[in-house]
Write an enzyme that holds these catalytic residues in place. Structure first.
Site, PDB file in Angstrom:
ATOM      1  CE1 TYR A  13     -27.800  20.503 -80.663  1.00 47.80           C
ATOM      2  CE2 TYR A  13     -29.702  21.849 -81.170  1.00 47.80           C
ATOM      3  CZ  TYR A  13     -28.338  21.696 -81.086  1.00 47.80           C
ATOM      4  OH  TYR A  13     -27.542  22.741 -81.414  1.00 47.80           O
ATOM      5  CB  ILE A  14     -31.953  22.155 -76.647  1.00 41.85           C
ATOM      6  CG1 ILE A  14     -32.233  22.629 -78.064  1.00 41.85           C
ATOM      7  CG2 ILE A  14     -31.596  23.344 -75.777  1.00 41.85           C
ATOM      8  CD1 ILE A  14     -33.378  23.616 -78.137  1.00 41.85           C
ATOM      9  CG  ASP A  60     -45.821   8.725 -75.351  1.00 45.80           C
ATOM     10  OD1 ASP A  60     -46.527   9.738 -75.157  1.00 45.80           O
ATOM     11  OD2 ASP A  60     -45.427   8.373 -76.474  1.00 45.80           O
ATOM     12  CB  SER A 126     -41.034  28.018 -80.618  1.00 46.34           C
ATOM     13  OG  SER A 126     -41.082  28.388 -81.958  1.00 46.34           O
ATOM     14  CE1 TYR A 151     -42.456  23.002 -82.295  1.00 46.56           C
ATOM     15  CE2 TYR A 151     -41.901  25.061 -83.415  1.00 46.56           C
ATOM     16  CZ  TYR A 151     -41.682  24.138 -82.401  1.00 46.56           C
ATOM     17  OH  TYR A 151     -40.679  24.385 -81.480  1.00 46.56           O
ATOM     18  CE  LYS A 155     -42.865  24.234 -78.736  1.00 48.10           C
ATOM     19  NZ  LYS A 155     -42.459  23.428 -77.611  1.00 48.10           N
ATOM     20  CG  PHE A 179     -35.972  31.492 -84.048  1.00 46.56           C
ATOM     21  CD1 PHE A 179     -37.010  32.373 -84.242  1.00 46.56           C
ATOM     22  CD2 PHE A 179     -35.757  30.498 -84.979  1.00 46.56           C
ATOM     23  CE1 PHE A 179     -37.828  32.265 -85.353  1.00 46.56           C
ATOM     24  CE2 PHE A 179     -36.560  30.390 -86.094  1.00 46.56           C
ATOM     25  CZ  PHE A 179     -37.599  31.266 -86.284  1.00 46.56           C
ATOM     26  CG  ASN A 199     -36.244  17.711 -90.258  1.00 46.32           C
ATOM     27  OD1 ASN A 199     -36.399  17.282 -91.383  1.00 46.32           O
ATOM     28  ND2 ASN A 199     -36.747  17.149 -89.175  1.00 46.32           N
ATOM     29  CG  ASN A 200     -33.370  21.906 -87.062  1.00 44.40           C
ATOM     30  OD1 ASN A 200     -33.533  20.953 -86.327  1.00 44.40           O
ATOM     31  ND2 ASN A 200     -34.266  22.863 -87.196  1.00 44.40           N
ATOM     32  NE  ARG A 303     -38.432  24.147 -93.845  1.00 43.23           N
ATOM     33  CZ  ARG A 303     -37.576  23.937 -92.847  1.00 43.23           C
ATOM     34  NH1 ARG A 303     -36.883  22.818 -92.807  1.00 43.23           N
ATOM     35  NH2 ARG A 303     -37.401  24.837 -91.910  1.00 43.23           N
ATOM     36  CG  ASP A 306     -39.396  27.795 -93.789  1.00 48.25           C
ATOM     37  OD1 ASP A 306     -39.462  27.314 -92.654  1.00 48.25           O
ATOM     38  OD2 ASP A 306     -38.598  27.415 -94.658  1.00 48.25           O
TER      39      ASP A 306
HETATM   40  P1  NAD Z   1     -35.682  17.246 -79.578  1.00 53.13           P
HETATM   41  O1  NAD Z   1     -36.640  16.631 -80.538  1.00 53.13           O
HETATM   42  O2  NAD Z   1     -34.232  16.970 -79.770  1.00 53.13           O
HETATM   43  O3  NAD Z   1     -36.113  16.843 -78.094  1.00 53.13           O
HETATM   44  C1  NAD Z   1     -37.457  16.679 -77.698  1.00 53.13           C
HETATM   45  C2  NAD Z   1     -37.533  15.404 -76.870  1.00 53.13           C
HETATM   46  O4  NAD Z   1     -38.904  15.173 -76.501  1.00 53.13           O
HETATM   47  C3  NAD Z   1     -37.046  14.158 -77.621  1.00 53.13           C
HETATM   48  O5  NAD Z   1     -36.066  13.524 -76.826  1.00 53.13           O
HETATM   49  C4  NAD Z   1     -38.313  13.301 -77.789  1.00 53.13           C
HETATM   50  O6  NAD Z   1     -38.009  11.923 -77.729  1.00 53.13           O
HETATM   51  C5  NAD Z   1     -39.163  13.780 -76.611  1.00 53.13           C
HETATM   52  N1  NAD Z   1     -40.617  13.642 -76.794  1.00 53.13           N
HETATM   53  C6  NAD Z   1     -41.381  14.077 -77.828  1.00 53.13           C
HETATM   54  N2  NAD Z   1     -42.676  13.783 -77.615  1.00 53.13           N
HETATM   55  C7  NAD Z   1     -42.747  13.155 -76.407  1.00 53.13           C
HETATM   56  C8  NAD Z   1     -43.807  12.605 -75.635  1.00 53.13           C
HETATM   57  N3  NAD Z   1     -45.070  12.606 -76.053  1.00 53.13           N
HETATM   58  N4  NAD Z   1     -43.523  12.024 -74.439  1.00 53.13           N
HETATM   59  C9  NAD Z   1     -42.251  11.985 -73.987  1.00 53.13           C
HETATM   60  N5  NAD Z   1     -41.195  12.481 -74.677  1.00 53.13           N
HETATM   61  C10 NAD Z   1     -41.443  13.064 -75.868  1.00 53.13           C
HETATM   62  O7  NAD Z   1     -35.943  18.801 -79.549  1.00 53.13           O
HETATM   63  P2  NAD Z   1     -35.032  19.990 -78.972  1.00 53.13           P
HETATM   64  O8  NAD Z   1     -34.393  20.671 -80.126  1.00 53.13           O
HETATM   65  O9  NAD Z   1     -34.197  19.523 -77.848  1.00 53.13           O
HETATM   66  O10 NAD Z   1     -36.198  20.941 -78.465  1.00 53.13           O
HETATM   67  C11 NAD Z   1     -36.709  20.856 -77.148  1.00 53.13           C
HETATM   68  C12 NAD Z   1     -37.865  21.796 -77.011  1.00 53.13           C
HETATM   69  O11 NAD Z   1     -37.468  23.096 -77.411  1.00 53.13           O
HETATM   70  C13 NAD Z   1     -39.090  21.450 -77.871  1.00 53.13           C
HETATM   71  O12 NAD Z   1     -40.248  21.678 -77.109  1.00 53.13           O
HETATM   72  C14 NAD Z   1     -39.003  22.393 -79.038  1.00 53.13           C
HETATM   73  O13 NAD Z   1     -40.286  22.694 -79.571  1.00 53.13           O
HETATM   74  C15 NAD Z   1     -38.388  23.626 -78.381  1.00 53.13           C
HETATM   75  N6  NAD Z   1     -37.671  24.467 -79.338  1.00 53.13           N
HETATM   76  C16 NAD Z   1     -36.619  23.952 -80.059  1.00 53.13           C
HETATM   77  C17 NAD Z   1     -35.954  24.752 -80.986  1.00 53.13           C
HETATM   78  C18 NAD Z   1     -34.809  24.207 -81.841  1.00 53.13           C
HETATM   79  O14 NAD Z   1     -34.444  24.861 -82.824  1.00 53.13           O
HETATM   80  N7  NAD Z   1     -34.207  23.069 -81.505  1.00 53.13           N
HETATM   81  C19 NAD Z   1     -36.357  26.076 -81.162  1.00 53.13           C
HETATM   82  C20 NAD Z   1     -37.426  26.564 -80.409  1.00 53.13           C
HETATM   83  C21 NAD Z   1     -38.079  25.753 -79.492  1.00 53.13           C
HETATM   84  N1  UFG Z   2     -33.471  25.692 -94.471  1.00 55.31           N
HETATM   85  C1  UFG Z   2     -32.940  25.540 -95.736  1.00 55.31           C
HETATM   86  N2  UFG Z   2     -32.424  24.322 -96.055  1.00 55.31           N
HETATM   87  C2  UFG Z   2     -32.388  23.270 -95.171  1.00 55.31           C
HETATM   88  C3  UFG Z   2     -32.920  23.462 -93.871  1.00 55.31           C
HETATM   89  C4  UFG Z   2     -33.454  24.700 -93.558  1.00 55.31           C
HETATM   90  O1  UFG Z   2     -32.950  26.449 -96.565  1.00 55.31           O
HETATM   91  O2  UFG Z   2     -31.920  22.169 -95.525  1.00 55.31           O
HETATM   92  C5  UFG Z   2     -34.046  26.991 -94.131  1.00 55.31           C
HETATM   93  C6  UFG Z   2     -35.524  26.878 -93.783  1.00 55.31           C
HETATM   94  O3  UFG Z   2     -36.316  27.104 -94.915  1.00 55.31           O
HETATM   95  C7  UFG Z   2     -35.712  27.938 -92.714  1.00 55.31           C
HETATM   96  C8  UFG Z   2     -34.336  28.130 -92.117  1.00 55.31           C
HETATM   97  O4  UFG Z   2     -33.420  27.412 -92.955  1.00 55.31           O
HETATM   98  O5  UFG Z   2     -36.180  29.112 -93.288  1.00 55.31           O
HETATM   99  C9  UFG Z   2     -34.179  27.588 -90.732  1.00 55.31           C
HETATM  100  O6  UFG Z   2     -34.665  26.301 -90.772  1.00 55.31           O
HETATM  101  P1  UFG Z   2     -34.489  25.304 -89.571  1.00 55.31           P
HETATM  102  O7  UFG Z   2     -35.213  24.070 -89.962  1.00 55.31           O
HETATM  103  O8  UFG Z   2     -33.056  25.182 -89.175  1.00 55.31           O
HETATM  104  O9  UFG Z   2     -35.235  26.043 -88.378  1.00 55.31           O
HETATM  105  P2  UFG Z   2     -36.654  26.726 -88.326  1.00 55.31           P
HETATM  106  O10 UFG Z   2     -36.373  28.179 -88.238  1.00 55.31           O
HETATM  107  O11 UFG Z   2     -37.570  26.271 -89.381  1.00 55.31           O
HETATM  108  O12 UFG Z   2     -37.222  26.106 -86.982  1.00 55.31           O
HETATM  109  C10 UFG Z   2     -36.442  26.140 -85.780  1.00 55.31           C
HETATM  110  C11 UFG Z   2     -36.719  24.888 -84.954  1.00 55.31           C
HETATM  111  C12 UFG Z   2     -38.135  24.887 -84.424  1.00 55.31           C
HETATM  112  C13 UFG Z   2     -38.367  26.203 -83.754  1.00 55.31           C
HETATM  113  C14 UFG Z   2     -38.181  27.305 -84.739  1.00 55.31           C
HETATM  114  C15 UFG Z   2     -38.542  28.630 -84.163  1.00 55.31           C
HETATM  115  O13 UFG Z   2     -36.505  23.714 -85.724  1.00 55.31           O
HETATM  116  O14 UFG Z   2     -38.302  23.866 -83.498  1.00 55.31           O
HETATM  117  O15 UFG Z   2     -36.806  27.287 -85.116  1.00 55.31           O
HETATM  118  O16 UFG Z   2     -38.526  28.649 -82.824  1.00 55.31           O
HETATM  119  F1  UFG Z   2     -39.589  26.262 -83.224  1.00 55.31           F
END
Ligand code: NAD
Ligand code: UFG
Length: 342
Positions: A13-14, A60, A126, A151, A155, A179, A199-200, A303, A306
């Site tokens: 995604y990011i 992978d 994270s 998780y 990290k 975040f 999930n998010n 959840r 959290d």
């Molecule tokens: P994402 O799941 O969309 O992207 C992660 C990618 O890694 C996916 O394309 C997946 O296919 C690939 N992947 C996973 N395991 C693998 C493996 N063993 N080998 C090869 N590829 C693999 O996640 P994102 O939201 O783009 O996040 C990217 C990074 O940023 C992650 O490390 C995540 O922990 C970190 N991060 C994300 C958030 C958030 O809210 N999205 C917040 C903080 C940190």
């Molecule tokens: N939440 C709800 N309902 C939902 C989804 C989420 O109430 O349907 C709440 C969760 O309980 C949480 C907050 O919204 O307290 C944020 O939840 P997210 O799932 O959107 O994000 P998180 O803060 O749990 O986690 C995100 C990323 C992680 C990252 C983390 C901190 O998904 O990869 O931020 O860096 F690591």
């Protein structure tokens, strides 16, 4: 000549949002991803923006032989390590999978980096690395152990592995913690639109706004926060990516060289946040203003894993990298809505 960057997990995604920024900054990108949480369709969409397909290998990280072939083929300047599993709640149920995927397999990557003398790395960490004893606003000097979920532990451990590789193997490490990123790319080809139930929070809210999902479940309203619901620091993906480009400049060994008195090893951590926070109910209200309708929601149990209140003090990034978030929450939400509503 373009610098070559190996990017792991880049069609997630990011990172798929950063193609244009990287292209403009004149980098050649090589991507490895196992497609466990992404699809080739995103790669095709990236091609529509930059007019060519970046070099992509379906690898992978656990497959050392296949990954080594990629290292043999290119002379990488940097690695940007995004690949990983990222759902906080899932990591509580499947901790062993998270430890394997995020830690063991990252180590295979580091092993190959060392073998092929690729010493520059930017790592996606994270906010979950902070211990729950810390009170927000969090800053880089605060304690990071005793994480609230597996998780976060992955990290935390990778951060420390990289610190040792910086100390003893001369890796140069930019450790970036962020975040909750939001938004869709302005081209509208790239967006966070998981086919399964998200999930998010933000994709979930938007899917409720478009009637694809009936109601949002708010995980708890008995936290010690302004209205009892959790509090987070939201950052626009585009701000986040610009921040990464600043970090890469700093990582380059020539720009700038180590300052006098600076430690011989190079490991820098930055919190990548806006420094403003919103509770879940405030996010619902802010979205309702943009979408002009009510978002139905129901309060359910907390959840697992959290944290209640997490936002940061972004001063270090401002001072050392000259970075500041410029995109407002309203603008992010409007852009997202334009996509979801189209
Ligand atoms: P994402 O799941 O969309 O992207 C992660 C990618 O890694 C996916 O394309 C997946 O296919 C690939 N992947 C996973 N395991 C693998 C493996 N063993 N080998 C090869 N590829 C693999 O996640 P994102 O939201 O783009 O996040 C990217 C990074 O940023 C992650 O490390 C995540 O922990 C970190 N991060 C994300 C958030 C958030 O809210 N999205 C917040 C903080 C940190
Ligand atoms: N939440 C709800 N309902 C939902 C989804 C989420 O109430 O349907 C709440 C969760 O309980 C949480 C907050 O919204 O307290 C944020 O939840 P997210 O799932 O959107 O994000 P998180 O803060 O749990 O986690 C995100 C990323 C992680 C990252 C983390 C901190 O998904 O990869 O931020 O860096 F690591």
């Amino acid at each position: 000549m373009k610098k070559i960057i190996l990017i792991t997990g880049w069609i997630g995604y990011i990172w798929s949002h950063s193609v244009v920024a990287f292209e403009q900054a004149w980098y050649k990108i090589v991507i490895v991803d196992n497609l466990s949480n992404s699809s080739l369709e995103t790669l095709e969409n990236i091609e529509k923006i930059i007019w060519y397909k970046p070099d992509f290998f379906e690898v992978d990280l656990r497959d050392k032989n296949k990954l080594e072939k990629v290292f043999e083929k290119y002379n990488f300047d940097w690695v940007i390590h995004f690949a990983g599993l990222k759902a906080v709640w899932e990591s509580c149920e499947k901790a062993e999978l998270y430890f394997d995927n995020n830690i063991n397999w990252s180590n295979i990557l580091f092993w190959l980096m060392k073998k092929y003398w690729v010493k520059n790395i930017v790592f996606s960490s994270s906010a979950t690395v902070f211990t729950s004893d810390n009170k927000s606003p969090l800053d880089e000097s605060m304690q990071t152990w005793n994480c609230s979920n597996p998780y976060g532990t992955t990290k935390f451990l990778i951060e420390n592995i990289l610190k040792d590789l910086a100390k003893f193997s001369w890796f140069r490490v930019m450790n970036l913690r962020y975040f909750n990123p939001i938004w869709a790319h302005s081209s509208w080809f790239l967006w966070e639109d998981p086919e399964w139930i998200p999930n998010n929070l933000m994709p979930f809210i938007f899917k409720v706004a478009t009637w694809e999902l009936r109601e949002l479940k708010v995980f708890g309203n008995d936290y010690n926060t302004i209205d009892g619901t959790w509090v987070r620091d939201y950052i626009d993906v585009v701000d986040l990516i610009n921040w990464h480009l600043k970090a890469y400049e700093k990582l380059s060994p020539l720009n700038p060289p180590l300052q006098e008195g600076e430690k011989k090893w190079f490991f820098k951590t930055y919190n990548l946040w806006v420094g403003k926070w919103k509770s879940v109910l405030e996010m619902i209200k802010a979205t309702e203003k943009i979408v002009w309708k009510k978002i139905p929601y129901k309060i359910v149990d907390r959840r697992e894993g959290d944290l209640d209140e997490v936002y940061c003090n972004p001063e270090k990034a401002k001072k050392e990298l000259g970075w500041e978030a410029v995109i407002s929450l309203e603008e992010s939400l409007e852009n997202s809505w334009r996509f979801y509503n189209k």
